[in-house]
Write an enzyme that holds these catalytic residues in place. Sequence first.
Site, PDB file in Angstrom:
ATOM      1  CG  ASN A  12      -2.313  56.177 -53.423  1.00 23.21           C
ATOM      2  OD1 ASN A  12      -1.124  55.888 -53.611  1.00 23.21           O
ATOM      3  ND2 ASN A  12      -3.290  55.729 -54.205  1.00 23.21           N
ATOM      4  CE  LYS A  14      -3.692  58.271 -56.842  1.00 21.27           C
ATOM      5  NZ  LYS A  14      -4.793  58.654 -57.714  1.00 21.27           N
ATOM      6  CG  HIS A  99      -6.001  53.043 -56.242  1.00 20.62           C
ATOM      7  ND1 HIS A  99      -6.153  53.560 -57.509  1.00 20.62           N
ATOM      8  CD2 HIS A  99      -6.114  54.084 -55.395  1.00 20.62           C
ATOM      9  CE1 HIS A  99      -6.334  54.876 -57.408  1.00 20.62           C
ATOM     10  NE2 HIS A  99      -6.319  55.217 -56.138  1.00 20.62           N
ATOM     11  CD  GLU A 101      -4.710  55.818 -59.957  1.00 14.04           C
ATOM     12  OE1 GLU A 101      -3.693  55.604 -59.283  1.00 14.04           O
ATOM     13  OE2 GLU A 101      -5.362  56.891 -59.891  1.00 14.04           O
ATOM     14  CD  GLU A 169      -9.399  56.340 -53.693  1.00 14.21           C
ATOM     15  OE1 GLU A 169      -8.921  57.365 -53.206  1.00 14.21           O
ATOM     16  OE2 GLU A 169      -8.764  55.564 -54.419  1.00 14.21           O
ATOM     17  N   GLY A 175      -8.424  62.555 -59.395  1.00 12.74           N
ATOM     18  CA  GLY A 175      -7.547  63.410 -60.189  1.00 12.74           C
ATOM     19  C   GLY A 175      -8.262  64.351 -61.139  1.00 12.74           C
ATOM     20  CB  SER A 214     -11.017  65.650 -56.504  1.00 14.62           C
ATOM     21  OG  SER A 214     -10.601  65.225 -57.789  1.00 14.62           O
TER      22      SER A 214
HETATM   23  P1  13P Z   1      -6.705  62.427 -56.007  1.00 14.75           P
HETATM   24  O1  13P Z   1      -6.838  62.912 -54.577  1.00 14.75           O
HETATM   25  O2  13P Z   1      -5.470  62.922 -56.681  1.00 14.75           O
HETATM   26  O3  13P Z   1      -7.968  62.650 -56.770  1.00 14.75           O
HETATM   27  O4  13P Z   1      -6.495  60.822 -55.913  1.00 14.75           O
HETATM   28  C1  13P Z   1      -7.352  60.064 -55.146  1.00 14.75           C
HETATM   29  C2  13P Z   1      -6.837  58.685 -55.073  1.00 14.75           C
HETATM   30  O5  13P Z   1      -6.871  57.940 -56.043  1.00 14.75           O
HETATM   31  C3  13P Z   1      -6.251  58.242 -53.792  1.00 14.75           C
HETATM   32  O6  13P Z   1      -6.053  56.865 -53.777  1.00 14.75           O
END
Ligand code: 13P
Length: 252
Positions: A12, A14, A99, A101, A169, A175, A214
């Site tokens: 992803n 983002k 997601h 976010e 997740e 992150g 992560s």
């Molecule tokens: P990270 O791997 O940067 O922690 O992000 C995970 C994520 O949100 C994938 O959708």
Amino acid sequence: MPAARRPLVAGNWKMNGMKHSGAELIAMADGYDAALKDKADLLICPPATLVALLAAETTGSGIAIGGQDCHAKASGAHTGDLSAEMLKDAGASFVIVGHSERRTDHCESDAVVRAKAEAAWRAGLTAVVCVGETRQEREGGSALAVVAAQVRGSVPAGASGANLVVAYEPVWAIGTGLVPTVGDVEEMHGEIRKVLAEALGEEAGKVRILYGGSVKPDNAPTLLKAADVDGALVGGASLKASDFLAIAKAYA
Ligand code: 13P
């Protein structure tokens, strides 16, 4: 992992990536050799501006391209939004919905996420439905219940191994460099599969459940071999071909 479920390593991107990022994807395609192709599927979800370009650039590579979100409607007066049909037309075969976010930044409820997953199916896309608890919920002991409720609320009726992927997740792991213990991951993935089985019966055994948060080359071998973990949804480490391939090679 049962033969019914082929591992899926998904990236992803983002809100990252420009036209020149295609070079990274081509490096991924070059590294997606016969041995790895034999073991795992790869998917990259770039920003919407790059879906058509990257889908064209990776034609024939075996790497699937997906969107990061879609609107529930097929078309209409929704300025700035994208429909699942548009993503499909641009060359996507998957779309991430729900997601954390999006749930946080755009106040997306389980009902909204479910409508988006239905839209993905209407367009012929596989929906990657994301769920996960916050740090407070984990520390308060409600993680299993929170995620079970998200799965019940976000996965539409009619889900199958072909049209649904679930991504667990934990919000606190995204992150941050923090990851749950393997025991906690296995417990949660087992719970998700149990909830899917209530709705889908035996078909639940065909739905891939990814871990995300992560995931890096150094922790991937441990996380990806955990029981009921069928792959990863990778954020930061999916931006570089060398890191993403190193994660996928946990399966090779
Ligand atoms: P990270 O791997 O940067 O922690 O992000 C995970 C994520 O949100 C994938 O959708």
